[in-house]
Design a protein around this motif. Structure first.
Motif, mmCIF file in Angstrom:
data_model
loop_
_atom_site.group_PDB
_atom_site.id
_atom_site.type_symbol
_atom_site.label_atom_id
_atom_site.label_comp_id
_atom_site.label_asym_id
_atom_site.label_seq_id
_atom_site.Cartn_x
_atom_site.Cartn_y
_atom_site.Cartn_z
ATOM 1 N N ASN A 104 0.863 -1.183 0.000
ATOM 2 C CA ASN A 104 0.000 0.000 0.000
ATOM 3 C C ASN A 104 0.895 1.227 0.000
ATOM 4 O OD1 ASN A 104 -2.109 1.785 0.205
ATOM 5 N ND2 ASN A 104 -2.580 1.313 2.344
ATOM 6 N N ASN A 105 0.962 1.888 -1.154
ATOM 7 C CA ASN A 105 1.825 3.065 -1.262
ATOM 8 C C ASN A 105 1.173 4.099 -2.172
ATOM 9 O OD1 ASN A 105 2.322 2.102 -3.907
ATOM 10 N ND2 ASN A 105 3.994 0.820 -3.155
ATOM 11 N N ASN A 106 1.949 5.046 -2.675
ATOM 12 C CA ASN A 106 1.363 6.144 -3.436
ATOM 13 C C ASN A 106 0.937 5.768 -4.846
ATOM 14 O OD1 ASN A 106 3.873 5.895 -4.617
ATOM 15 N ND2 ASN A 106 4.650 7.875 -3.924
ATOM 16 N N THR A 107 1.193 4.543 -5.293
ATOM 17 C CA THR A 107 0.699 4.101 -6.599
ATOM 18 C C THR A 107 -0.556 3.236 -6.471
ATOM 19 O OG1 THR A 107 2.015 2.044 -6.661
ATOM 20 C CG2 THR A 107 3.069 4.062 -7.468
ATOM 21 N N THR A 108 -0.966 2.941 -5.236
ATOM 22 C CA THR A 108 -2.109 2.072 -4.993
ATOM 23 C C THR A 108 -3.421 2.769 -5.346
ATOM 24 O OG1 THR A 108 -0.933 0.955 -3.203
ATOM 25 C CG2 THR A 108 -3.326 0.674 -3.288
ATOM 26 N N LYS A 109 -4.220 2.117 -6.186
ATOM 27 C CA LYS A 109 -5.512 2.663 -6.583
ATOM 28 C C LYS A 109 -6.685 1.911 -5.976
ATOM 29 C CE LYS A 109 -3.843 4.529 -10.986
ATOM 30 N NZ LYS A 109 -4.022 4.527 -12.465
ATOM 31 N N SER A 110 -6.444 0.670 -5.567
ATOM 32 C CA SER A 110 -7.500 -0.132 -4.953
ATOM 33 C C SER A 110 -6.941 -0.918 -3.771
ATOM 34 C CB SER A 110 -8.114 -1.110 -5.963
ATOM 35 O OG SER A 110 -8.834 -0.434 -6.970
ATOM 36 N N ILE A 111 -7.613 -0.807 -2.643
ATOM 37 C CA ILE A 111 -7.273 -1.599 -1.462
ATOM 38 C C ILE A 111 -8.376 -2.640 -1.283
ATOM 39 C CG2 ILE A 111 -6.897 -1.573 1.029
ATOM 40 C CD1 ILE A 111 -6.007 1.356 0.726
ATOM 41 N N TRP A 112 -8.027 -3.890 -1.473
ATOM 42 C CA TRP A 112 -9.001 -4.976 -1.418
ATOM 43 C C TRP A 112 -9.055 -5.584 -0.013
ATOM 44 C CZ3 TRP A 112 -11.171 -7.485 -6.030
ATOM 45 C CH2 TRP A 112 -10.804 -6.853 -7.217
ATOM 46 N N LEU A 113 -10.253 -5.679 0.530
ATOM 47 C CA LEU A 113 -10.483 -6.435 1.760
ATOM 48 C C LEU A 113 -11.304 -7.645 1.345
ATOM 49 C CD1 LEU A 113 -9.909 -6.221 4.820
ATOM 50 C CD2 LEU A 113 -12.191 -5.220 5.075
ATOM 51 N N VAL A 114 -10.672 -8.829 1.358
ATOM 52 C CA VAL A 114 -11.278 -10.006 0.739
ATOM 53 C C VAL A 114 -11.635 -11.052 1.795
ATOM 54 C CG1 VAL A 114 -10.107 -9.565 -1.444
ATOM 55 C CG2 VAL A 114 -9.026 -11.077 0.209
ATOM 56 N N PHE A 115 -12.866 -11.522 1.751
ATOM 57 C CA PHE A 115 -13.400 -12.454 2.733
ATOM 58 C C PHE A 115 -13.547 -13.834 2.100
ATOM 59 C CE2 PHE A 115 -14.554 -8.234 3.892
ATOM 60 C CZ PHE A 115 -14.671 -8.190 5.270
ATOM 61 N N HIS A 116 -12.784 -14.784 2.594
ATOM 62 C CA HIS A 116 -12.810 -16.130 2.015
ATOM 63 C C HIS A 116 -14.070 -16.890 2.405
ATOM 64 C CE1 HIS A 116 -11.946 -18.174 5.833
ATOM 65 N NE2 HIS A 116 -11.018 -17.253 6.067
ATOM 66 N N GLY A 117 -14.309 -18.005 1.716
ATOM 67 C CA GLY A 117 -15.443 -18.860 2.012
ATOM 68 C C GLY A 117 -15.088 -19.931 3.030
ATOM 69 N N ILE A 118 -16.070 -20.734 3.391
ATOM 70 C CA ILE A 118 -15.874 -21.779 4.376
ATOM 71 C C ILE A 118 -14.879 -22.822 3.863
ATOM 72 C CG2 ILE A 118 -17.813 -23.213 3.577
ATOM 73 C CD1 ILE A 118 -18.423 -23.736 6.571
#
Length: 217
Positions: A22-36
């Motif tokens: 995560n730095n100054n070129t980051t355009k998307s920060i993904w918070l990803v929730f896995h399945g069971i």
């Protein structure tokens, strides 16, 4: 014999995984929730096709770990079950709050919320409870809990947030009746603003699709 259910509160800890920076070129920060049945470190592999210069991926870890099958070799995890659901939800919410606070992304305008299968359930509950306003909400092959209503998502500004529901056309969990129910629910909850997409396949992650779901322009 009298049996009483008693409760205690205590401190606990849990891990999570990240990929890229995560730095100054980051355009998307993904918070990803896995399945069971997943672990976060293995779930991250589905996001390897993302541009590493423009994306940062955070994979929270469901707290309830268990051995898969009867081999006592491979480990999976679950976000919650029908037992003590209310308590487990509050524990999950506290954990997710700690993750986003630790990463400093609470007020990020570049946030992408992605949930797969059971991950859709915990994602939508947490998002609604905390009134998170991400730039993208991606609900992949999962159902939204029935207790969530249109009022839970009225806070969303759909000019700033894109909602996508995606599913496999041969997903054995999605009968024709259930799919119709989920589509109507999504249309109601998100004021007919959600885009509904399908792909050739079953209850599975498609890495090539994921990179196309969010535009970083």
């Amino acid at each position: 014999m009298t049996k009483d259910v008693k409760r205690v509160s205590y401190n606990t800890s849990n891990s999570y995984e990240t990929m890229f920076e995560n730095n100054n070129t980051t355009k998307s920060i993904w918070l990803v929730f896995h399945g069971i049945g997943y672990l976060s470190k293995y779930f991250l592999k589905y996001f390897e096709n993302l541009n590493p210069l423009e994306n940062y991926v955070i994979a929270p870890q469901a707290p309830s770990k268990y051995y898969l099958k009867n081999e006592y070799k491979y480990v999976g995890a679950s976000w919650l079950t029908k037992i003590d659901t209310k308590d487990e939800l509050q524990n999950n919410f506290a954990y997710l709050d700690a993750v986003v606070e630790n990463e400093g992304i609470i007020n990020s305008k570049n946030l992408v919320l992605f949930g797969f299968s059971q991950g859709v359930s915990i994602l939508t509950r947490w998002m609604a409870m905390r009134q998170i306003q991400p730039k993208n909400i991606i609900l992949y092959a999962g159902g939204i809990p029935n207790e969530l209503t249109k009022e839970n998502f009225e806070y969303l500004n759909f000019e700033d947030t894109k909602v996508t529901f995606i599913y496999g056309n041969s997903d054995f969990f999605l009968t024709e009746k259930r799919l119709e129910t989920e589509k109507k629910k999504i249309e109601s909850l998100f004021q007919n603003k959600a885009e509904i997409l399908s792909f050739e396949g079953g209850h599975e992650m498609k890495p090539n699709l994921i990179a196309e779901l969010v535009s970083n322009k």
